[in-house]
Enzyme design. Structure first.
Site, PDB file in Angstrom:
ATOM      1  CB  SER A 144      -0.986   0.000   1.210  1.00  0.00           C
ATOM      2  OG  SER A 144      -2.067   0.905   1.134  1.00  0.00           O
ATOM      3  CG  ASP A 358       6.101  24.526   1.192  1.00  0.00           C
ATOM      4  OD1 ASP A 358       5.166  23.626   1.407  1.00  0.00           O
ATOM      5  OD2 ASP A 358       6.886  24.909   1.952  1.00  0.00           O
ATOM      6  CG  HIS A 411      -5.651  -2.343  -0.100  1.00  0.00           C
ATOM      7  ND1 HIS A 411      -4.728  -1.792  -1.041  1.00  0.00           N
ATOM      8  CD2 HIS A 411      -4.853  -1.832   1.064  1.00  0.00           C
ATOM      9  CE1 HIS A 411      -3.929  -0.969  -0.746  1.00  0.00           C
ATOM     10  NE2 HIS A 411      -3.864  -0.818   0.471  1.00  0.00           N
TER      11      HIS A 411
END
Length: 433
Positions: A144, A358, A411
């Site tokens: 993951s 940023d 998953h």
């Protein structure tokens, strides 16, 4: 100081490392990393190659295995394994409501947490690797978010890798968080529909619970305010192999009769509290959306904003009609920092992270296109947590990467079918199949 001890069939060694908080300032502040070395008992003195395991998350320490559970037994046949607690997690220097105030106010805390993404984790790995391998490259297994880290590794320090194995963790290389969640909500809706098809009785049960929560907004024993949106977020269970069954068992005995009438049972509330609380892994909530930040666009609570584009997830509107209440999935929302007492002190910090513009790039398409490291990735068909289309697009962008696309697992395939999953990926990476 390291400590060595035994479990059935394995020898374990606790290891601690000091690394810079900011690798661009190597003489500045440092933090501590914890990792557990694991080797098969009958190979403890052998000169074995290393396999580094990067846990999913973000914000979770490495799994605490007992013996040779899940994929670990297969790995120990030929590797010495390092289970790393990524910075801020597990037994590494923690980042939570208790420790973050040591940094100062919310802005200082947010600045500190910018160093807890995949790029910093990979630089930690490169700082640790020479101390263990003598400079030899190692194999990385990324599950993951650990796979996101592996792709950053391939982008920034491929010389440190012998092989990269990725399970359910091929990120989009350039998608904004909004793109990630626009792809996610339809997948979540499909998973909910599949759950209700399997357990049609849960449609009415979920409606009754949602209606009760909407009207009463109970406060759980740990101080968690159970809102209807929080109840819907139990749908995160649907991304794992046994999650639909676990959700069904949770819903089936939610109410108990009291002198004041029907109420949510203590047993139900305890299970919900355990599932929803971020007390054990607050870093997940804090940096979940920042892991997608790569440009001058803020994430700006992306999952919350994008959810408004899918009105079918509005439980209050659903309850005004007769449709099924939709659960949600792996998404983090600002209201979580109001409902969860483990997150409440960190709300302003989370807001500042959401506003940040940023973020540095995490992936290098040019280097990935020239990749020479053997790479194999398990892509779970219709994975609830990681978009399959995004994953396959990234797979095509990494030179030499071989994929195994399967709908056998959800998953958590590396947990549910670990030995077979790892065996398949190793065979792909070695060009044996």
């Amino acid at each position: 100081m390291s400590h060595t001890y035994r479990q059935p069939g394995v020898v374990l060694t606790d290891r601690r490392f000091t690394v810079p908080l900011d690798h661009d300032d190597p003489t500045g502040e440092t933090i501590e990393l914890y990792a557990r070395e694991v080797v098969a008992g009958d190979k403890a003195d052998d000169d074995l190659p290393w396999l580094l395991y990067l846990q999913g998350g973000p914000g979770f320490g490495a799994h605490r295995f007992v013996g040779k559970q899940a994929w670990l037994g297969r790995a120990l046949q030929e590797y010495r394994v390092l289970l790393l607690d990524q910075r801020g997690t597990g037994a590494s220097t923690p980042a939570n409501r208790q420790t973050l105030p040591l940094r100062g106010g919310p802005r200082a805390q947010a600045d500190y947490l910018t160093h807890f993404r995949a790029d910093s984790i990979v630089r930690d790995c490169e700082a640790v690797r020479p101390r263990l391998t003598g400079g030899a490259p190692w194999t990385v297994l990324g599950q993951s978010f650990g796979g996101f880290c592996a792709v950053n590794y391939l982008s920034t320090a491929p010389e440190g890798l012998h092989t990269a194995l990725i399970t359910g963790g091929l990120p989009s290389l350039d998608a904004h968080a909004d793109d990630v969640y626009r792809a996610a909500y339809p997948r979540i809706e499909r998973k909910v529909a599949a759950h209700y098809a399997r357990y049609p009785q849960d449609v009415e049960r979920a409606r009754r619970i949602a209606e009760y929560v909407l009207q009463n907004e109970p406060v759980l024993a740990n101080g968690y305010r159970l809102t209807v949106e929080a109840f819907q977020s139990l749908g995160i269970l649907l991304g794992s192999g046994d999650g639909s069954h676990r959700l069904h068992f949770l819903l089936e005995d939610a109410f108990v009769r009291t002198p004041q009438g029907l109420a949510l049972s203590d047993a139900f509330q305890e299970q919900v509290q355990t599932q929803l609380s971020y007390a054990a892994n607050p870093l997940y909530a804090l940096v979940h959306e920042p892991i997608y930040g790569q440009d001058d666009r803020p994430t700006a609570w992306s999952a919350e904003r994008v959810r408004a584009e899918f009105p079918q997830f509005d439980a209050a509107k659903t309850l005004a009609g007769d449709g099924p209440v939709l659960f949600t999935g792996e998404t983090v929302h600002p209201w979580m920092f109001d409902t969860d007492p483990a997150l409440r002190p960190l709300r302003e910090t989370a807001d500042l992270l959401a506003e940040r513009t940023d973020w540095t790039p995490l992936y290098d398409r040019t280097r990935l296109a020239a990749n020479e490291v053997p790479v194999a990735a398990a892509v779970y068909h219709d994975d609830m947590y990681v978009d399959t289309a995004h994953a396959l697009e990234t797979a095509r962008a990494i030179r030499g990467l071989r994929t195994w696309v399967t709908d056998e697992f959800e998953h958590d395939g590396v947990r549910a079918g670990g030995p077979r999953v790892l065996d398949r990926l190793l065979a792909l990476a070695r060009d044996e199949v």
